[in-house]
Design a protein around this motif. Sequence first.
Motif, PDB file in Angstrom:
ATOM      1  N   PRO A 191      73.775  38.313  32.311  1.00  0.00           N
ATOM      2  CA  PRO A 191      72.729  37.903  32.364  1.00  0.00           C
ATOM      3  C   PRO A 191      73.099  38.450  34.238  1.00  0.00           C
ATOM      4  CG  PRO A 191      73.100  35.693  31.075  1.00  0.00           C
ATOM      5  CD  PRO A 191      74.113  37.531  30.795  1.00  0.00           C
ATOM      6  N   VAL A 192      72.332  38.529  35.176  1.00  0.00           N
ATOM      7  CA  VAL A 192      72.355  38.704  36.518  1.00  0.00           C
ATOM      8  C   VAL A 192      72.248  37.795  36.984  1.00  0.00           C
ATOM      9  CG1 VAL A 192      71.788  40.322  38.213  1.00  0.00           C
ATOM     10  CG2 VAL A 192      72.429  41.535  36.039  1.00  0.00           C
ATOM     11  N   ALA A 193      72.869  36.791  37.894  1.00  0.00           N
ATOM     12  CA  ALA A 193      72.315  35.480  38.227  1.00  0.00           C
ATOM     13  C   ALA A 193      73.004  35.462  39.692  1.00  0.00           C
ATOM     14  CB  ALA A 193      73.585  34.561  38.118  1.00  0.00           C
ATOM     15  N   SER A 194      72.096  34.449  40.591  1.00  0.00           N
ATOM     16  CA  SER A 194      72.322  34.471  42.138  1.00  0.00           C
ATOM     17  C   SER A 194      71.722  32.969  42.364  1.00  0.00           C
ATOM     18  CB  SER A 194      71.267  34.821  42.140  1.00  0.00           C
ATOM     19  OG  SER A 194      69.381  34.278  42.323  1.00  0.00           O
ATOM     20  N   ALA A 195      72.957  31.957  43.398  1.00  0.00           N
ATOM     21  CA  ALA A 195      72.934  30.777  43.958  1.00  0.00           C
ATOM     22  C   ALA A 195      72.700  30.450  45.303  1.00  0.00           C
ATOM     23  CB  ALA A 195      73.851  30.348  43.317  1.00  0.00           C
ATOM     24  N   ALA A 196      71.785  29.727  45.169  1.00  0.00           N
ATOM     25  CA  ALA A 196      71.305  29.774  46.746  1.00  0.00           C
ATOM     26  C   ALA A 196      71.203  28.190  47.155  1.00  0.00           C
ATOM     27  CB  ALA A 196      70.075  30.367  47.020  1.00  0.00           C
ATOM     28  N   ALA A 197      71.041  27.685  48.479  1.00  0.00           N
ATOM     29  CA  ALA A 197      70.725  26.616  48.468  1.00  0.00           C
ATOM     30  C   ALA A 197      70.519  26.490  49.620  1.00  0.00           C
ATOM     31  CB  ALA A 197      72.319  26.091  48.700  1.00  0.00           C
ATOM     32  N   VAL A 237      76.943  25.023  49.818  1.00  0.00           N
ATOM     33  CA  VAL A 237      75.299  23.709  50.553  1.00  0.00           C
ATOM     34  C   VAL A 237      75.555  23.545  51.736  1.00  0.00           C
ATOM     35  CG1 VAL A 237      74.863  21.611  49.762  1.00  0.00           C
ATOM     36  CG2 VAL A 237      75.299  22.564  48.432  1.00  0.00           C
ATOM     37  N   PRO A 238      75.056  23.910  52.777  1.00  0.00           N
ATOM     38  CA  PRO A 238      73.996  23.621  54.298  1.00  0.00           C
ATOM     39  C   PRO A 238      74.146  21.788  54.346  1.00  0.00           C
ATOM     40  CG  PRO A 238      71.918  24.448  52.742  1.00  0.00           C
ATOM     41  CD  PRO A 238      72.519  24.593  51.640  1.00  0.00           C
ATOM     42  N   THR A 239      74.992  22.010  55.449  1.00  0.00           N
ATOM     43  CA  THR A 239      74.696  20.242  56.028  1.00  0.00           C
ATOM     44  C   THR A 239      73.485  19.853  56.698  1.00  0.00           C
ATOM     45  OG1 THR A 239      75.402  20.699  57.899  1.00  0.00           O
ATOM     46  CG2 THR A 239      77.529  20.281  56.251  1.00  0.00           C
ATOM     47  N   SER A 240      72.599  21.159  56.589  1.00  0.00           N
ATOM     48  CA  SER A 240      71.138  20.909  57.416  1.00  0.00           C
ATOM     49  C   SER A 240      70.485  21.551  56.223  1.00  0.00           C
ATOM     50  CB  SER A 240      70.913  20.713  58.285  1.00  0.00           C
ATOM     51  OG  SER A 240      71.095  21.394  59.565  1.00  0.00           O
ATOM     52  N   PRO A 241      68.937  21.378  56.551  1.00  0.00           N
ATOM     53  CA  PRO A 241      67.780  21.985  56.024  1.00  0.00           C
ATOM     54  C   PRO A 241      67.828  23.953  56.560  1.00  0.00           C
ATOM     55  CG  PRO A 241      66.774  20.149  55.947  1.00  0.00           C
ATOM     56  CD  PRO A 241      67.893  19.836  56.854  1.00  0.00           C
ATOM     57  N   GLU A 242      67.624  24.646  56.117  1.00  0.00           N
ATOM     58  CA  GLU A 242      67.039  25.527  56.381  1.00  0.00           C
ATOM     59  C   GLU A 242      66.033  26.204  57.515  1.00  0.00           C
ATOM     60  OE1 GLU A 242      68.380  29.508  54.509  1.00  0.00           O
ATOM     61  OE2 GLU A 242      70.207  29.261  53.685  1.00  0.00           O
ATOM     62  N   PRO A 243      65.792  26.123  58.214  1.00  0.00           N
ATOM     63  CA  PRO A 243      64.491  25.447  58.708  1.00  0.00           C
ATOM     64  C   PRO A 243      62.937  26.643  58.430  1.00  0.00           C
ATOM     65  CG  PRO A 243      66.233  25.631  60.421  1.00  0.00           C
ATOM     66  CD  PRO A 243      67.584  26.553  59.269  1.00  0.00           C
ATOM     67  N   TYR A 244      63.711  28.338  58.303  1.00  0.00           N
ATOM     68  CA  TYR A 244      62.882  29.055  58.537  1.00  0.00           C
ATOM     69  C   TYR A 244      62.242  28.661  56.161  1.00  0.00           C
ATOM     70  CZ  TYR A 244      59.738  33.766  57.764  1.00  0.00           C
ATOM     71  OH  TYR A 244      58.328  34.345  57.199  1.00  0.00           O
ATOM     72  N   ALA A 245      63.317  28.890  55.348  1.00  0.00           N
ATOM     73  CA  ALA A 245      63.363  28.802  54.608  1.00  0.00           C
ATOM     74  C   ALA A 245      62.694  27.558  53.393  1.00  0.00           C
ATOM     75  CB  ALA A 245      64.363  29.056  53.581  1.00  0.00           C
ATOM     76  N   SER A 246      63.317  26.914  54.629  1.00  0.00           N
ATOM     77  CA  SER A 246      62.450  25.021  53.641  1.00  0.00           C
ATOM     78  C   SER A 246      61.073  25.632  54.126  1.00  0.00           C
ATOM     79  CB  SER A 246      63.057  25.039  54.653  1.00  0.00           C
ATOM     80  OG  SER A 246      64.683  24.175  54.176  1.00  0.00           O
ATOM     81  N   GLN A 247      60.881  25.754  55.518  1.00  0.00           N
ATOM     82  CA  GLN A 247      59.199  25.577  55.474  1.00  0.00           C
ATOM     83  C   GLN A 247      58.113  26.711  54.704  1.00  0.00           C
ATOM     84  OE1 GLN A 247      57.914  23.502  58.148  1.00  0.00           O
ATOM     85  NE2 GLN A 247      56.121  23.810  56.689  1.00  0.00           N
ATOM     86  N   VAL A 248      58.885  28.132  53.793  1.00  0.00           N
ATOM     87  CA  VAL A 248      58.528  28.312  53.398  1.00  0.00           C
ATOM     88  C   VAL A 248      58.381  28.610  52.242  1.00  0.00           C
ATOM     89  CG1 VAL A 248      58.397  30.518  51.956  1.00  0.00           C
ATOM     90  CG2 VAL A 248      58.779  30.837  54.547  1.00  0.00           C
ATOM     91  N   ILE A 249      58.795  27.394  51.409  1.00  0.00           N
ATOM     92  CA  ILE A 249      58.847  26.599  49.905  1.00  0.00           C
ATOM     93  C   ILE A 249      58.389  25.494  50.113  1.00  0.00           C
ATOM     94  CG2 ILE A 249      60.489  24.842  48.539  1.00  0.00           C
ATOM     95  CD1 ILE A 249      62.747  27.437  49.000  1.00  0.00           C
ATOM     96  N   ALA A 250      58.397  24.746  51.146  1.00  0.00           N
ATOM     97  CA  ALA A 250      57.041  23.734  51.312  1.00  0.00           C
ATOM     98  C   ALA A 250      55.828  23.727  51.732  1.00  0.00           C
ATOM     99  CB  ALA A 250      57.591  22.686  53.187  1.00  0.00           C
ATOM    100  N   ASP A 251      55.186  25.219  52.361  1.00  0.00           N
ATOM    101  CA  ASP A 251      54.122  25.655  52.019  1.00  0.00           C
ATOM    102  C   ASP A 251      53.777  26.169  50.591  1.00  0.00           C
ATOM    103  OD1 ASP A 251      53.759  24.520  54.782  1.00  0.00           O
ATOM    104  OD2 ASP A 251      54.660  26.809  55.708  1.00  0.00           O
ATOM    105  N   GLY A 252      54.613  26.170  50.050  1.00  0.00           N
ATOM    106  CA  GLY A 252      54.430  26.496  48.539  1.00  0.00           C
ATOM    107  C   GLY A 252      54.134  27.536  48.577  1.00  0.00           C
ATOM    108  N   ALA A 253      54.956  28.476  48.605  1.00  0.00           N
ATOM    109  CA  ALA A 253      55.074  30.045  47.932  1.00  0.00           C
ATOM    110  C   ALA A 253      55.058  30.102  46.931  1.00  0.00           C
ATOM    111  CB  ALA A 253      56.477  30.701  48.750  1.00  0.00           C
ATOM    112  N   GLY A 254      54.550  31.084  46.324  1.00  0.00           N
ATOM    113  CA  GLY A 254      54.369  31.288  44.554  1.00  0.00           C
ATOM    114  C   GLY A 254      55.727  32.200  44.689  1.00  0.00           C
ATOM    115  N   LEU A 255      55.824  33.182  45.216  1.00  0.00           N
ATOM    116  CA  LEU A 255      57.305  34.549  45.612  1.00  0.00           C
ATOM    117  C   LEU A 255      57.665  34.073  46.848  1.00  0.00           C
ATOM    118  CD1 LEU A 255      56.332  37.529  43.959  1.00  0.00           C
ATOM    119  CD2 LEU A 255      57.349  37.535  46.450  1.00  0.00           C
ATOM    120  N   TYR A 256      58.931  33.893  46.800  1.00  0.00           N
ATOM    121  CA  TYR A 256      59.629  34.280  47.890  1.00  0.00           C
ATOM    122  C   TYR A 256      60.906  35.669  47.474  1.00  0.00           C
ATOM    123  CZ  TYR A 256      62.095  33.221  52.412  1.00  0.00           C
ATOM    124  OH  TYR A 256      62.779  32.532  53.324  1.00  0.00           O
TER     125      TYR A 256
END
Length: 907
Positions: free
Chosen positions: A415-421, A507-526
């Motif tokens: 597998p080719v793995a990635s990890a993100a928070a 792991v960040p200590t606070s949400p990443e502003p831009y990425a968190s908003q993209v996910i919250a707005d329902g992106a189906g591909l990011y």
Amino acid sequence: MRRSWGLTAALVLTVAAGAGGSLAPTAAALTPPVAFTADDLPTWQTNGVVWALAEANDTVFVGGTFSAIRPPEGGSGTPKSAVNFAALNAATGAPTDCTLSFTVGSGTATVRTLVVSPDKKTLYAGGYFGAVNGTPVSSLAAIDIATCAPRANFTPSFPATVRALAVTDATIYAAGDFGTVEGQTRQRFAAITTAGDLLPFTANADEPGRAIEVTPNGQHVVLGGDFFTVNGANSHALAVVNATTGAVAKAYPNGWIPQNSVVKDIETDATGFYTANEGTGGGVFDGRIALNLDFEQRWRDTCLGATQAVRSYQGVLYSASHAHDCASVGEFPDGRRYHLLAQPTTSTGKLGWLPDTNDGPPEVEGIGPRVMTVSGTGTTKYLWVGGEFTTVNSAPAQGLTRFASGPDTGAPTVPVASAAAVSPNAVHVRWRSSLDLDDSKLTYKVYRNGGATPVATVQGDSLHWSRPQVSFKDTNVTPGQTYTYRVTASDAAGNTSSLSATATVTVPTSPEPYASQVIADGAGLYWRFDESTTPYAADSSNGDNSGLYINAPALRQTPGAVGGASTAVALNGTDEQIHSDRRQTVTGAFTVETWFRTTTNRGGKLIGFGNNTTRNSGSYDKHLYMTNTGNVVFGVSTGSARTLTSLGSYNNGAWHHAVGTQGPEGMRLYVDGKLVGSNGVSTNQQYAGYWHVGADNLAGWPLRPTSNFFAGRIDEAAVYPTALTAAQVAKHYSLASAPADSVATVTATEDTYANAGAPSTNYGESGSLAVRGTSAYESYLRFTLPPAPAGTVLKSARLAVKTTTLAGAGSADSQSVVPVTGSWTEDGLTYTNRPALGPTPIGTLTGATDGSAIYSAALNTSAISAALGGSYSLALTSTGTDPLWLWSSEAAAAEGTPQLVLTFGAP
């Protein structure tokens, strides 16, 4: 073409209707209903084309156009003369002592078909030849299997090539190029007795016959070939006739199979029959057809790629072809060739059995595999494949190969793995699903921080052309802490890949502003383009809609478009792009969004949808593209191109944000957070396809740029199943410049330990560190700390260490992290001269119980903040008796530990 039918066999298969042929048990280690592994076995090779295969009593008979056979690559033995025929052991792939030579006085002799009588005593061979071991024959011969000798009293006269045979207890049916048999008119199809006497059966066709089979009840014969008429009836390429008279029982008029396509092979089983088709030119039919015993179509597989042979076994239809486009049945688009496929006898969908060959040398037709048979009388069965290929599974193998029902020995790809928070409460571990050539359902295990026990077990399905992202959400995490993850893939037999490369995330200590908003707005591909290696592009949305980097574009380009540590991808404008890994259809409203930075004057596609992957799509829209003058265009197709174009130009070398939306209110184009165009078009073209970033076809679109390929940087590409509002678009644009946490990882510049049991010994060159209270070990670490980035403060600090592989390396005790106040050097420190320590620990390491695992301790932020921009030393001490053994920075297995993980953010 290969089938022999006895009365008993016909009755058994009729009773077993629905079983689809042989009733031997399926290999349990494979993904059902596949019965064979994809692991090719060592098999003797030919020096030419194999056209025919048959089997009897654990012997496989091979016919074709060749003059010699040789051991498999790397095998023992010496080449042997073999004039268009060989007999091989089914289980070993080595030649038997049966040797026959098929020759002709003029022209090129060839064996095109082999079939064994129902009692397994006689082998019938057809082709173009005039003698077998010197015994005169006329393109058809009968071989006594026990003595490996031609029957001298079997001498029917076929004056032209015999291409296919089918045999019952009393009758031999033949198909080929002939116009007469025994001096009597029999055009392309004929029947003779097993004694060689011509029968009244008449099924005259106007063009060559290539395939022939008897139905299970023995009452009908299925004909295949190039013909357009049979006995004067309009029936192209396929017909069913009476087994006694040859009278047409079912005709398939020209057009049912396109006139530029033919039938190359026919296979029957207890439920019906199957055709292998080949075409030439446009609008051809190259796939497979399944028909029931009432002669009506069950299904039609319209894949393109010249099917040469089909074999039904245990409810699966195995096929030999060079399939290159199965988009019409919802699978892969036009591209690479797949030479061996499997599908249920009940449907067109392909199964997870994907061994492969090449096309063969340039001096032949370039077809690849041409014939198949199943052999073996014991519990192990073998699928044999013959043709003109020269490689199997990318290794040298000419003309012949075989696959067993077990054991399955091939492991899945790594597998080719990635990890993100992007938030303080979870890490998303994602990986491209692995490929196993005979198992489509795989099990993945996720290991954290080097631990031996997986933290997650996940199942996923994959095929060669569909390898969707698989993911795991780890919520047992601590803000500011760094974690490492590795993933393995296993098949049902327990074959397991190697561990993936380590994926590391803090792991960040606070949400990443831009990425968190993209996910919250329902992106189906990011796609954030934060990978360090190609080809896998992770999807940070919840849609697991990953991508593939094509032609290795430059990764980790900085600065990215948004605040924080995220990076961009740079595309060369010539041949690089990213496309999604999963075929899908876009219905209803949608939004496409991306950031770009360029100075190109050749334009190119920024993001869009198309029905191919690496080749130019034939259908393409829902895209944002740039003109030669830097204008941004948003377009959909409604049968004609409907577009919105920005007035401004954006090829000025700065980052720009482009968004195209379509919903019930129409189309909207936004650039840099502002609406620059709109209309009322609310529909678009519907088709299955793939998302593309950086390239795809733009032919026929307004203001078409010079290049389809975009030259520049791309970042933060996203697709949504809704039309974002103007407020959402504006918010995304503004959040790109919002401060985000950044992480600095600082590896120890010096580290060593002191041992009370050897008070004058220095361990500065040791690959290990140790901590214990009694008898004392103390470890010392020095770091060069960076200053805080402008406008930020230190928000968290952690010390990360990794236990060694020594038995008992972990410890049940806790360890204190204490600032060092005295001076020391790595190559001078001993227990006797160890430096003074501060009075108060700034952190505690607990739970470091396992070997070869990473652990971390939270540190007092104020203490570390005060030392930023300078050198800082720490000691690890304990009051317990259970030692903790750690890797030092000199050890290759340390994975960068000991290290400080410093998280900076807005005050």
